[in-house]
Design a protein around this motif. Structure first.
Motif, mmCIF file in Angstrom:
data_model
loop_
_atom_site.group_PDB
_atom_site.id
_atom_site.type_symbol
_atom_site.label_atom_id
_atom_site.label_comp_id
_atom_site.label_asym_id
_atom_site.label_seq_id
_atom_site.Cartn_x
_atom_site.Cartn_y
_atom_site.Cartn_z
ATOM 1 N N VAL A 33 -8.113 -4.798 -38.578
ATOM 2 C CA VAL A 33 -9.041 -5.306 -39.588
ATOM 3 C C VAL A 33 -10.177 -6.082 -38.928
ATOM 4 O O VAL A 33 -9.958 -6.868 -38.011
ATOM 5 N N MET A 34 -11.383 -5.826 -39.402
ATOM 6 C CA MET A 34 -12.550 -6.614 -39.005
ATOM 7 C C MET A 34 -13.133 -7.247 -40.255
ATOM 8 O O MET A 34 -13.003 -6.692 -41.359
ATOM 9 N N GLY A 35 -13.759 -8.381 -40.082
ATOM 10 C CA GLY A 35 -14.278 -9.033 -41.280
ATOM 11 C C GLY A 35 -15.339 -10.058 -40.984
ATOM 12 O O GLY A 35 -15.646 -10.351 -39.821
ATOM 13 N N TRP A 36 -15.912 -10.551 -42.055
ATOM 14 C CA TRP A 36 -16.903 -11.617 -41.988
ATOM 15 C C TRP A 36 -16.426 -12.786 -42.833
ATOM 16 O O TRP A 36 -15.933 -12.588 -43.955
ATOM 17 N N TYR A 37 -16.578 -13.954 -42.290
ATOM 18 C CA TYR A 37 -16.280 -15.186 -42.995
ATOM 19 C C TYR A 37 -17.521 -16.063 -42.920
ATOM 20 O O TYR A 37 -18.402 -15.819 -42.103
ATOM 21 N N THR A 52 -10.726 -2.340 -43.051
ATOM 22 C CA THR A 52 -9.648 -1.889 -42.190
ATOM 23 C C THR A 52 -10.150 -0.801 -41.254
ATOM 24 O O THR A 52 -11.255 -0.278 -41.408
ATOM 25 N N SER A 53 -9.297 -0.419 -40.318
ATOM 26 C CA SER A 53 -9.659 0.668 -39.410
ATOM 27 C C SER A 53 -9.836 1.980 -40.169
ATOM 28 O O SER A 53 -10.547 2.877 -39.714
ATOM 29 N N GLY A 54 -9.218 2.083 -41.336
ATOM 30 C CA GLY A 54 -9.351 3.282 -42.158
ATOM 31 C C GLY A 54 -10.506 3.222 -43.139
ATOM 32 O O GLY A 54 -10.722 4.149 -43.912
ATOM 33 N N GLY A 55 -11.232 2.099 -43.126
ATOM 34 C CA GLY A 55 -12.416 1.998 -43.973
ATOM 35 C C GLY A 55 -12.198 1.372 -45.341
ATOM 36 O O GLY A 55 -13.108 1.373 -46.175
ATOM 37 N N ILE A 56 -11.022 0.818 -45.570
ATOM 38 C CA ILE A 56 -10.771 0.157 -46.856
ATOM 39 C C ILE A 56 -11.418 -1.216 -46.822
ATOM 40 O O ILE A 56 -11.205 -1.986 -45.882
ATOM 41 N N THR A 57 -12.191 -1.512 -47.839
ATOM 42 C CA THR A 57 -12.955 -2.761 -47.869
ATOM 43 C C THR A 57 -12.434 -3.724 -48.923
ATOM 44 O O THR A 57 -11.800 -3.325 -49.907
ATOM 45 N N ASN A 58 -12.738 -4.986 -48.686
ATOM 46 C CA ASN A 58 -12.372 -6.049 -49.620
ATOM 47 C C ASN A 58 -13.499 -7.074 -49.593
ATOM 48 O O ASN A 58 -14.015 -7.400 -48.519
ATOM 49 N N TYR A 59 -13.883 -7.556 -50.775
ATOM 50 C CA TYR A 59 -14.998 -8.493 -50.868
ATOM 51 C C TYR A 59 -14.622 -9.720 -51.682
ATOM 52 O O TYR A 59 -13.842 -9.649 -52.634
ATOM 53 N N ALA A 60 -15.237 -10.830 -51.326
ATOM 54 C CA ALA A 60 -15.154 -12.009 -52.181
ATOM 55 C C ALA A 60 -15.913 -11.711 -53.468
ATOM 56 O O ALA A 60 -16.921 -10.989 -53.455
ATOM 57 N N ASP A 61 -15.429 -12.265 -54.566
ATOM 58 C CA ASP A 61 -16.080 -12.007 -55.846
ATOM 59 C C ASP A 61 -17.554 -12.420 -55.824
ATOM 60 O O ASP A 61 -18.389 -11.781 -56.468
ATOM 61 N N SER A 62 -17.851 -13.461 -55.079
ATOM 62 C CA SER A 62 -19.216 -13.998 -55.069
ATOM 63 C C SER A 62 -20.233 -13.069 -54.412
ATOM 64 O O SER A 62 -21.440 -13.247 -54.611
ATOM 65 N N VAL A 63 -19.758 -12.069 -53.657
ATOM 66 C CA VAL A 63 -20.701 -11.179 -52.962
ATOM 67 C C VAL A 63 -20.582 -9.728 -53.403
ATOM 68 O O VAL A 63 -21.365 -8.885 -52.953
ATOM 69 N N LYS A 64 -19.632 -9.441 -54.273
ATOM 70 C CA LYS A 64 -19.454 -8.057 -54.730
ATOM 71 C C LYS A 64 -20.729 -7.542 -55.377
ATOM 72 O O LYS A 64 -21.353 -8.232 -56.184
ATOM 73 N N GLY A 65 -21.089 -6.325 -54.996
ATOM 74 C CA GLY A 65 -22.284 -5.717 -55.555
ATOM 75 C C GLY A 65 -23.557 -6.068 -54.797
ATOM 76 O O GLY A 65 -24.602 -5.455 -55.023
ATOM 77 N N ARG A 66 -23.487 -7.060 -53.913
ATOM 78 C CA ARG A 66 -24.665 -7.464 -53.147
ATOM 79 C C ARG A 66 -24.489 -7.219 -51.654
ATOM 80 O O ARG A 66 -25.459 -6.899 -50.965
ATOM 81 N N PHE A 67 -23.271 -7.413 -51.144
ATOM 82 C CA PHE A 67 -22.994 -7.261 -49.722
ATOM 83 C C PHE A 67 -22.198 -5.976 -49.490
ATOM 84 O O PHE A 67 -21.362 -5.587 -50.323
ATOM 85 N N THR A 68 -22.439 -5.353 -48.340
ATOM 86 C CA THR A 68 -21.684 -4.165 -47.953
ATOM 87 C C THR A 68 -21.244 -4.308 -46.507
ATOM 88 O O THR A 68 -22.080 -4.537 -45.620
ATOM 89 N N ILE A 69 -19.935 -4.150 -46.268
ATOM 90 C CA ILE A 69 -19.392 -4.192 -44.917
ATOM 91 C C ILE A 69 -19.145 -2.762 -44.448
ATOM 92 O O ILE A 69 -18.728 -1.909 -45.241
ATOM 93 N N SER A 70 -19.417 -2.493 -43.173
ATOM 94 C CA SER A 70 -19.193 -1.152 -42.631
ATOM 95 C C SER A 70 -18.837 -1.269 -41.159
ATOM 96 O O SER A 70 -19.096 -2.302 -40.520
ATOM 97 N N ARG A 71 -18.267 -0.183 -40.618
ATOM 98 C CA ARG A 71 -17.888 -0.160 -39.207
ATOM 99 C C ARG A 71 -18.533 1.031 -38.527
ATOM 100 O O ARG A 71 -18.767 2.071 -39.131
ATOM 101 N N GLY A 72 -18.753 0.905 -37.240
ATOM 102 C CA GLY A 72 -19.316 1.980 -36.455
ATOM 103 C C GLY A 72 -18.274 3.037 -36.125
ATOM 104 O O GLY A 72 -17.080 2.815 -36.244
ATOM 105 N N GLU A 88 -27.081 -20.072 -52.354
ATOM 106 C CA GLU A 88 -25.678 -20.419 -52.090
ATOM 107 C C GLU A 88 -25.030 -19.541 -51.032
ATOM 108 O O GLU A 88 -23.887 -19.792 -50.641
ATOM 109 N N ASP A 89 -25.726 -18.536 -50.549
ATOM 110 C CA ASP A 89 -25.223 -17.731 -49.426
ATOM 111 C C ASP A 89 -25.503 -18.403 -48.085
ATOM 112 O O ASP A 89 -25.051 -17.923 -47.042
ATOM 113 N N THR A 90 -26.249 -19.485 -48.106
ATOM 114 C CA THR A 90 -26.557 -20.200 -46.867
ATOM 115 C C THR A 90 -25.284 -20.710 -46.211
ATOM 116 O O THR A 90 -24.480 -21.395 -46.842
ATOM 117 N N ALA A 91 -25.085 -20.338 -44.955
ATOM 118 C CA ALA A 91 -23.864 -20.709 -44.232
ATOM 119 C C ALA A 91 -23.957 -20.169 -42.808
ATOM 120 O O ALA A 91 -24.847 -19.377 -42.486
#
Length: 121
Positions: A33-37, A52-72, A88-91
């Motif tokens: 698993v790779m991720g962003w915090y 995940t290594s198989g491409g299954i994604t999970n998002y925090a509710d606060s970013v769903k629909g706005r952020f997209t995670i992907s792997r090479g 509020e995304d400032t971090a």
């Protein structure tokens, strides 16, 4: 032996986009698993998104629909496309990965050094 190096942070206005990148280097045998915090001032570090290594994604509710995670294709790089950014995304955004080092058994959790994302009004 293994490093996660992030890039792509910066200062943008609300509504704009940024793309974060994180690349694993060193004696990497496999990555699970790779991720962003992220961690805002005075707050605890929180999960943003994982993949995940198989491409299954999970998002925090606060970013769903706005952020997209992907792997090479080589699976050693993970990106976070952030659209419609809000103040509020400032971090500080941290890359995280479960990595098995070549020549060892099992995986360990690694963190990048963090990249600052600042969103202004």
């Amino acid at each position: 032996q293994v490093q996660l190096v992030e890039s792509g942070g910066g200062l943008v206005q609300a509504g704009e986009s940024l793309r974060l990148s994180c690349a694993a280097s060193g004696r990497v045998f496999s990555i699970g698993v790779m991720g962003w915090y992220r961690q805002a001032p005075g707050k605890q570090r929180e999960l943003v998104a994982t993949i995940t290594s198989g491409g299954i994604t999970n998002y925090a509710d606060s970013v769903k629909g706005r952020f997209t995670i992907s792997r090479g294709n080589a699976a050693k790089t993970v990106w976070l496309q952030m659209n419609s950014l809000k103040i509020e995304d400032t971090a500080v955004y941290y890359c995280n990965a479960d990595i098995q080092v070549s020549g060892t058994y099992g995986s360990q959790e690694y963190w990048g050094q963090g990249t600052q994302v600042a969103v202004s009004s």
